[in-house]
Design a protein around this motif. Structure first.
Motif, PDB file in Angstrom:
ATOM      1  N   GLU A  40      -2.210   2.536   2.721  1.00 47.64           N
ATOM      2  CA  GLU A  40      -3.500   3.375   2.315  1.00 47.64           C
ATOM      3  C   GLU A  40      -3.114   4.819   2.097  1.00 47.64           C
ATOM      4  OE1 GLU A  40      -5.780   2.654   5.885  1.00 47.64           O
ATOM      5  OE2 GLU A  40      -6.059   0.606   5.524  1.00 47.64           O
ATOM      6  N   ARG A  41      -1.996   5.185   2.819  1.00 51.67           N
ATOM      7  CA  ARG A  41      -1.734   6.791   2.673  1.00 51.67           C
ATOM      8  C   ARG A  41      -1.162   7.036   1.174  1.00 51.67           C
ATOM      9  NH1 ARG A  41       2.718   7.399   5.657  1.00 51.67           N
ATOM     10  NH2 ARG A  41       1.432   7.466   7.772  1.00 51.67           N
ATOM     11  N   LEU A  42      -0.406   6.058   0.734  1.00 49.61           N
ATOM     12  CA  LEU A  42       0.157   5.934  -0.557  1.00 49.61           C
ATOM     13  C   LEU A  42      -1.204   6.302  -1.803  1.00 49.61           C
ATOM     14  CD1 LEU A  42       2.415   5.624  -2.702  1.00 49.61           C
ATOM     15  CD2 LEU A  42       2.032   3.223  -2.627  1.00 49.61           C
ATOM     16  N   PHE A  43      -2.175   5.481  -1.635  1.00 49.20           N
ATOM     17  CA  PHE A  43      -3.158   5.573  -2.410  1.00 49.20           C
ATOM     18  C   PHE A  43      -3.884   6.755  -2.347  1.00 49.20           C
ATOM     19  CE2 PHE A  43      -2.328   1.212  -3.490  1.00 49.20           C
ATOM     20  CZ  PHE A  43      -2.827   1.071  -4.782  1.00 49.20           C
ATOM     21  N   GLU A  44      -3.949   7.503  -1.129  1.00 46.65           N
ATOM     22  CA  GLU A  44      -4.626   8.735  -0.919  1.00 46.65           C
ATOM     23  C   GLU A  44      -3.730   9.770  -1.409  1.00 46.65           C
ATOM     24  OE1 GLU A  44      -4.947   9.159   3.356  1.00 46.65           O
ATOM     25  OE2 GLU A  44      -6.437   7.344   3.436  1.00 46.65           O
ATOM     26  N   LEU A  45      -2.546   9.585  -1.690  1.00 47.91           N
ATOM     27  CA  LEU A  45      -1.574  10.794  -2.166  1.00 47.91           C
ATOM     28  C   LEU A  45      -1.502  10.834  -3.551  1.00 47.91           C
ATOM     29  CD1 LEU A  45       0.810  10.849   0.934  1.00 47.91           C
ATOM     30  CD2 LEU A  45      -0.816  12.375   0.429  1.00 47.91           C
ATOM     31  N   VAL A  46      -1.321   9.533  -4.209  1.00 51.32           N
ATOM     32  CA  VAL A  46      -1.019   9.284  -5.512  1.00 51.32           C
ATOM     33  C   VAL A  46      -2.077   8.768  -6.404  1.00 51.32           C
ATOM     34  CG1 VAL A  46       0.592   7.958  -7.105  1.00 51.32           C
ATOM     35  CG2 VAL A  46       1.425   8.784  -4.914  1.00 51.32           C
ATOM     36  N   ARG A  47      -2.459   9.810  -7.388  1.00 55.83           N
ATOM     37  CA  ARG A  47      -3.240   9.390  -8.350  1.00 55.83           C
ATOM     38  C   ARG A  47      -2.522   8.799  -9.509  1.00 55.83           C
ATOM     39  NH1 ARG A  47      -8.533  12.083  -7.353  1.00 55.83           N
ATOM     40  NH2 ARG A  47      -8.075  13.578  -5.768  1.00 55.83           N
ATOM     41  N   SER A  48      -3.091   7.487  -9.976  1.00 57.40           N
ATOM     42  CA  SER A  48      -2.376   6.649 -10.941  1.00 57.40           C
ATOM     43  C   SER A  48      -2.754   7.255 -12.089  1.00 57.40           C
ATOM     44  CB  SER A  48      -2.944   5.160 -11.096  1.00 57.40           C
ATOM     45  OG  SER A  48      -2.251   4.586 -12.038  1.00 57.40           O
ATOM     46  N   SER A  49      -1.501   7.573 -13.076  1.00 59.06           N
ATOM     47  CA  SER A  49      -1.653   8.485 -14.543  1.00 59.06           C
ATOM     48  C   SER A  49      -0.633   7.257 -15.156  1.00 59.06           C
ATOM     49  CB  SER A  49      -1.242   9.592 -14.355  1.00 59.06           C
ATOM     50  OG  SER A  49       0.270   9.741 -13.954  1.00 59.06           O
ATOM     51  N   ASN A  50      -0.243   7.912 -16.584  1.00 63.65           N
ATOM     52  CA  ASN A  50       0.440   7.105 -17.426  1.00 63.65           C
ATOM     53  C   ASN A  50       1.871   7.221 -17.130  1.00 63.65           C
ATOM     54  OD1 ASN A  50       0.375   9.922 -18.318  1.00 63.65           O
ATOM     55  ND2 ASN A  50       0.619   9.366 -20.525  1.00 63.65           N
ATOM     56  N   VAL A  51       2.151   8.174 -16.122  1.00 68.24           N
ATOM     57  CA  VAL A  51       3.604   8.561 -15.730  1.00 68.24           C
ATOM     58  C   VAL A  51       3.871   8.315 -14.126  1.00 68.24           C
ATOM     59  CG1 VAL A  51       3.846  10.272 -17.612  1.00 68.24           C
ATOM     60  CG2 VAL A  51       3.227  10.949 -15.192  1.00 68.24           C
ATOM     61  N   LEU A  52       2.761   7.927 -13.502  1.00 71.35           N
ATOM     62  CA  LEU A  52       2.939   7.860 -11.964  1.00 71.35           C
ATOM     63  C   LEU A  52       1.793   6.944 -11.615  1.00 71.35           C
ATOM     64  CD1 LEU A  52       4.420   8.289  -9.198  1.00 71.35           C
ATOM     65  CD2 LEU A  52       2.751  10.334  -9.069  1.00 71.35           C
ATOM     66  N   THR A  53       2.135   5.844 -10.691  1.00 72.45           N
ATOM     67  CA  THR A  53       1.354   4.853 -10.628  1.00 72.45           C
ATOM     68  C   THR A  53       1.802   4.317  -9.006  1.00 72.45           C
ATOM     69  OG1 THR A  53       0.048   2.969 -10.811  1.00 72.45           O
ATOM     70  CG2 THR A  53       2.224   2.927 -11.689  1.00 72.45           C
ATOM     71  N   PRO A  54       0.821   4.029  -8.059  1.00 70.71           N
ATOM     72  CA  PRO A  54       1.447   3.581  -6.874  1.00 70.71           C
ATOM     73  C   PRO A  54       1.165   1.628  -7.107  1.00 70.71           C
ATOM     74  CG  PRO A  54      -0.998   3.957  -6.829  1.00 70.71           C
ATOM     75  CD  PRO A  54      -0.405   4.512  -8.032  1.00 70.71           C
ATOM     76  N   THR A  55       2.060   1.014  -6.307  1.00 66.62           N
ATOM     77  CA  THR A  55       2.159  -0.508  -6.357  1.00 66.62           C
ATOM     78  C   THR A  55       0.929  -0.990  -5.784  1.00 66.62           C
ATOM     79  OG1 THR A  55       3.195  -0.784  -4.307  1.00 66.62           O
ATOM     80  CG2 THR A  55       4.609  -0.813  -6.428  1.00 66.62           C
ATOM     81  N   MET A  56       0.432  -2.149  -6.269  1.00 66.45           N
ATOM     82  CA  MET A  56      -0.836  -2.894  -5.510  1.00 66.45           C
ATOM     83  C   MET A  56      -0.436  -3.231  -4.324  1.00 66.45           C
ATOM     84  SD  MET A  56      -2.284  -5.016  -8.879  1.00 66.45           S
ATOM     85  CE  MET A  56      -1.222  -6.473  -8.634  1.00 66.45           C
TER      86      MET A  56
END
Length: 81
Positions: A40-56
């Protein structure tokens, strides 16, 4: 590795890369938190883009349990397939 700006720019087009963030571990105390809280914290901190994405992350059986259905791993648990 190259330091030439033009070659770096070309490489971003011919060899695109995406960094996949799989967990957030700030200190040893965070490692004792449940995985779903860290995700949950990961998804709050990382916005998915073409160079960075959190795992599902899927609540429920871990992936190891699901691999038993495919025959990839021999597990004693997991959902019925």
């Amino acid at each position: 590795m190259t330091s030439k700006p033009r070659r770096i720019q070309e490489a971003t087009q011919t060899h695109p890369v995406t960094f996949v963030a799989f967990d957030v571990l700030y200190t040893r105390s965070h490692m004792s938190e449940p995985l779903h809280e860290r995700k949950e914290r990961l998804f709050e901190l990382v916005r998915s883009s073409n160079v960075l994405t959190p795992t599902m992350f899927v609540e429920g059986y871990p992936i190891l349990g699901l691999t038993g259905c495919t025959g990839w791993e021999r597990t004693g648990g997991g959902p019925s397939c």
